[in-house]
Design a protein around this motif. Sequence first.
Motif, PDB file in Angstrom:
ATOM      1  N   UNK A 112    -125.119 -40.528  42.083  1.00 27.42           N
ATOM      2  CA  UNK A 112    -125.879 -41.605  41.473  1.00 27.42           C
ATOM      3  C   UNK A 112    -126.990 -41.071  40.574  1.00 27.42           C
ATOM      4  N   UNK A 113    -127.473 -39.880  40.889  1.00 23.98           N
ATOM      5  CA  UNK A 113    -128.474 -39.254  40.020  1.00 23.98           C
ATOM      6  C   UNK A 113    -127.905 -39.036  38.621  1.00 23.98           C
ATOM      7  N   UNK A 114    -126.645 -38.621  38.544  1.00 27.84           N
ATOM      8  CA  UNK A 114    -126.014 -38.379  37.242  1.00 27.84           C
ATOM      9  C   UNK A 114    -125.602 -39.677  36.573  1.00 27.84           C
ATOM     10  N   UNK A 115    -124.999 -40.575  37.365  1.00 24.76           N
ATOM     11  CA  UNK A 115    -124.479 -41.822  36.795  1.00 24.76           C
ATOM     12  C   UNK A 115    -125.576 -42.729  36.265  1.00 24.76           C
ATOM     13  N   UNK A 116    -126.679 -42.819  36.987  1.00 22.96           N
ATOM     14  CA  UNK A 116    -127.674 -43.844  36.663  1.00 22.96           C
ATOM     15  C   UNK A 116    -129.025 -43.294  36.211  1.00 22.96           C
ATOM     16  N   UNK A 117    -129.416 -42.125  36.691  1.00 23.27           N
ATOM     17  CA  UNK A 117    -130.744 -41.598  36.359  1.00 23.27           C
ATOM     18  C   UNK A 117    -130.678 -40.723  35.114  1.00 23.27           C
ATOM     19  N   UNK A 118    -129.802 -39.722  35.127  1.00 20.56           N
ATOM     20  CA  UNK A 118    -129.713 -38.785  34.003  1.00 20.56           C
ATOM     21  C   UNK A 118    -128.894 -39.369  32.865  1.00 20.56           C
ATOM     22  N   UNK A 119    -127.756 -39.972  33.208  1.00 22.89           N
ATOM     23  CA  UNK A 119    -126.846 -40.497  32.189  1.00 22.89           C
ATOM     24  C   UNK A 119    -126.407 -41.889  32.609  1.00 22.89           C
ATOM     25  N   UNK A 120    -127.034 -42.919  32.064  1.00 19.94           N
ATOM     26  CA  UNK A 120    -126.760 -44.287  32.485  1.00 19.94           C
ATOM     27  C   UNK A 120    -125.362 -44.708  32.047  1.00 19.94           C
ATOM     28  N   UNK A 121    -124.479 -44.858  33.033  1.00 27.11           N
ATOM     29  CA  UNK A 121    -123.089 -45.249  32.751  1.00 27.11           C
ATOM     30  C   UNK A 121    -122.623 -46.113  33.913  1.00 27.11           C
ATOM     31  N   UNK A 122    -122.799 -47.420  33.792  1.00 24.75           N
ATOM     32  CA  UNK A 122    -122.585 -48.324  34.914  1.00 24.75           C
ATOM     33  C   UNK A 122    -121.207 -48.972  34.838  1.00 24.75           C
ATOM     34  N   UNK A 123    -120.572 -49.104  35.984  1.00 27.86           N
ATOM     35  CA  UNK A 123    -119.367 -49.915  36.123  1.00 27.86           C
ATOM     36  C   UNK A 123    -119.306 -50.428  37.557  1.00 27.86           C
ATOM     37  N   UNK A 124    -118.301 -51.239  37.848  1.00 27.49           N
ATOM     38  CA  UNK A 124    -118.254 -51.896  39.152  1.00 27.49           C
ATOM     39  C   UNK A 124    -118.190 -50.897  40.295  1.00 27.49           C
ATOM     40  N   UNK A 125    -117.337 -49.888  40.181  1.00 27.48           N
ATOM     41  CA  UNK A 125    -117.114 -48.974  41.289  1.00 27.48           C
ATOM     42  C   UNK A 125    -118.351 -48.124  41.580  1.00 27.48           C
ATOM     43  N   UNK A 126    -119.110 -47.806  40.549  1.00 25.38           N
ATOM     44  CA  UNK A 126    -120.343 -47.060  40.770  1.00 25.38           C
ATOM     45  C   UNK A 126    -121.400 -47.935  41.435  1.00 25.38           C
ATOM     46  N   UNK A 127    -121.454 -49.201  41.020  1.00 25.29           N
ATOM     47  CA  UNK A 127    -122.380 -50.138  41.657  1.00 25.29           C
ATOM     48  C   UNK A 127    -121.980 -50.353  43.113  1.00 25.29           C
ATOM     49  N   UNK A 128    -120.672 -50.336  43.396  1.00 21.08           N
ATOM     50  CA  UNK A 128    -120.189 -50.525  44.753  1.00 21.08           C
ATOM     51  C   UNK A 128    -120.713 -49.431  45.680  1.00 21.08           C
ATOM     52  N   UNK A 129    -120.859 -48.215  45.175  1.00 22.41           N
ATOM     53  CA  UNK A 129    -121.417 -47.124  45.971  1.00 22.41           C
ATOM     54  C   UNK A 129    -122.870 -47.419  46.311  1.00 22.41           C
ATOM     55  N   UNK A 130    -123.611 -47.973  45.357  1.00 20.45           N
ATOM     56  CA  UNK A 130    -124.996 -48.363  45.619  1.00 20.45           C
ATOM     57  C   UNK A 130    -125.052 -49.439  46.698  1.00 20.45           C
ATOM     58  N   UNK A 131    -124.128 -50.407  46.598  1.00 18.68           N
ATOM     59  CA  UNK A 131    -124.078 -51.469  47.596  1.00 18.68           C
ATOM     60  C   UNK A 131    -123.735 -50.897  48.972  1.00 18.68           C
ATOM     61  N   UNK A 132    -122.842 -49.918  49.020  1.00 19.37           N
ATOM     62  CA  UNK A 132    -122.499 -49.248  50.279  1.00 19.37           C
ATOM     63  C   UNK A 132    -123.730 -48.600  50.888  1.00 19.37           C
ATOM     64  N   UNK A 133    -124.527 -47.955  50.047  1.00 18.41           N
ATOM     65  CA  UNK A 133    -125.745 -47.299  50.530  1.00 18.41           C
ATOM     66  C   UNK A 133    -126.701 -48.326  51.121  1.00 18.41           C
TER      67      UNK A 133
END
Length: 247
Positions: A112-133
Amino acid sequence: MNLQSFLWEYGAKVPGYDVRVINEREARAAAGILGTLGMIVIFVGIGFNHTMVARVYLAFLFVDFTARIISPNYSPSLLLGKLVVQNQKPEYVGGLQKRFAWTLGWLISLPMMWWFVIHWDINFYKVLICVLCLLLTFLESAFGICVGCKLYKIMTKIDPAHCPGGVCEIRKKEPIQMFSPIQKVITALTVIGLVVGTYFFLAYTKPTTFFGEFLHEAVLTDSQLQKEKDAEFQREMEKEFGDDEEW
C-alpha cells in the motif's frame, strides 16, 4: 541485543508468566484507534476526493507496524492505546503470536505504501486490501479476535500461550456464555436481517462509486444484470426519442 534475543524475546517479562507478554487491552485500544482513523480517511477521501489524507494515514500505518515488529515500546498507536487504558487492569497475552500477527499487518501495509503513498494508482482490488486491513482491526478491537494469532498456530505448528480471551486453554463455557432457545432465535433473526438487508441495499441501490458498482454487480445474477442493462437501455431510448414518438 543479539539476533536470537531479538527474535524470541519479544514483549515484557511479567512475574508469573513463562513467556514474554503484551497487554491485550493496549493492543485492542490501538486497533480501535487505527480502525477509526481508517474509516475517517475513507469518508474524507470519498466525500472530498482528498488523496493526501489517505497517503498520510497509510504512511503512518506502515511506520506504526514497522515499529511494532521491532518493539511494542515504540509503536505510536500502541502508545496511544496505553495512554487510554493505563488505569485498567492489564490482560496479558503471549508476545510472539501478536508479533506474528503484526508482521502480517506490516506485509499488508508494504504494497500500500507503493500503490497509494509513493505512486497513487487506485483500483477496486487495491482498495479491497485496505478494507481487509480495517476489517482485521475491527475484529481485534470489537471482539478481541486476532486472526494473525490464529494463523500463527497453523503456520508455525507452535501452540501459542496466553491467547486473548483465554481461547488457547481448553475450558467449559460458563452459564452466562450459553444461549437459551429464545436467544438463539433472536440471534438468528438478527443475522438473517443483516444479510438480507445488506443484499437488498447492494442489489437495488444505484451505485455512485466504482467500489459500490462492483459490489452491486457481485450480488446479482447474470440474468438480473442483463435485465438491468436492458431496462437502462430502454430508459435511454425513451429519453432520446420520446418526443419524436409524440409527433
